[in-house]
Design a protein around this motif. Sequence first.
Motif, PDB file in Angstrom:
ATOM      1  N   TYR A  54     -13.248  24.464  41.239  1.00  0.00           N
ATOM      2  CA  TYR A  54     -14.467  24.423  42.041  1.00  0.00           C
ATOM      3  C   TYR A  54     -14.158  24.944  43.436  1.00  0.00           C
TER       4      TYR A  54
ATOM      5  N   SER B 137     -15.460  24.202  47.404  1.00  0.00           N
ATOM      6  CA  SER B 137     -16.194  23.268  48.244  1.00  0.00           C
ATOM      7  C   SER B 137     -16.163  23.770  49.682  1.00  0.00           C
TER       8      SER B 137
ATOM      9  N   ARG C  21     -20.415  21.699  46.774  1.00  0.00           N
ATOM     10  CA  ARG C  21     -19.364  21.933  45.784  1.00  0.00           C
ATOM     11  C   ARG C  21     -19.982  22.676  44.613  1.00  0.00           C
TER      12      ARG C  21
ATOM     13  N   THR D  46     -21.802  20.471  53.409  1.00  0.00           N
ATOM     14  CA  THR D  46     -20.817  20.991  52.478  1.00  0.00           C
ATOM     15  C   THR D  46     -21.368  20.897  51.061  1.00  0.00           C
TER      16      THR D  46
END
Length: 191
Positions: free
Chosen positions: A16, A18, A61, A59
């Motif tokens: 992922y 982020s 993800r 933020t």
Amino acid sequence: MRGDDEKDKYCAMIEYVSGKISELTPTEAVVEAHGVGYVLNISLTTYAAIQPKAESGETARLWVHESIREDAYDLFGFSTRDERMLFRALIGVSGIGGMTARMVLSTFTPAELATIIQNEDVRALKSVKGVGPKAAARIVVDLRDKAFAIEGTAPSTSPKGESPATYDLNGLRVGKGYKGIVIRNGKKVIR
């Protein structure tokens, strides 16, 4: 942790990404992580899920699928693991590539797609741009026996009973050639 099947089939370096979304369109997100901007191809479902974070500067993800070919290195980003799991199942079907799989996931939410596959609804799949009758039938045949554990399997509603993924957050119809609202550094830019 990734599921055993997913782990065995896809040995990728990036699980992922982020970071803050520095640019967002209905088809792409640029996520800045530690000074590097990652361009991720996204579905309209993911776009709708991350748009508020892009606007507020929070933020985000995105779960990643890496597509490495001789002539390209593409990253696909998903707001949930369920969406990524379905994307990977779709690209495992003969004749379905990453961009077509993204179109399918832009047309249907993961829960809707799981229901369509379980109900063997070839007609619904044929409504997706780039998916013809043979490809729709292959999707159903190849994926109908796979168990999809998708959270929130009750489909949500949209104007006129259409798929929720065909609308952005402002209720504007999203279709061919739609540029719409682009978010750059937390500010909306109209294209």
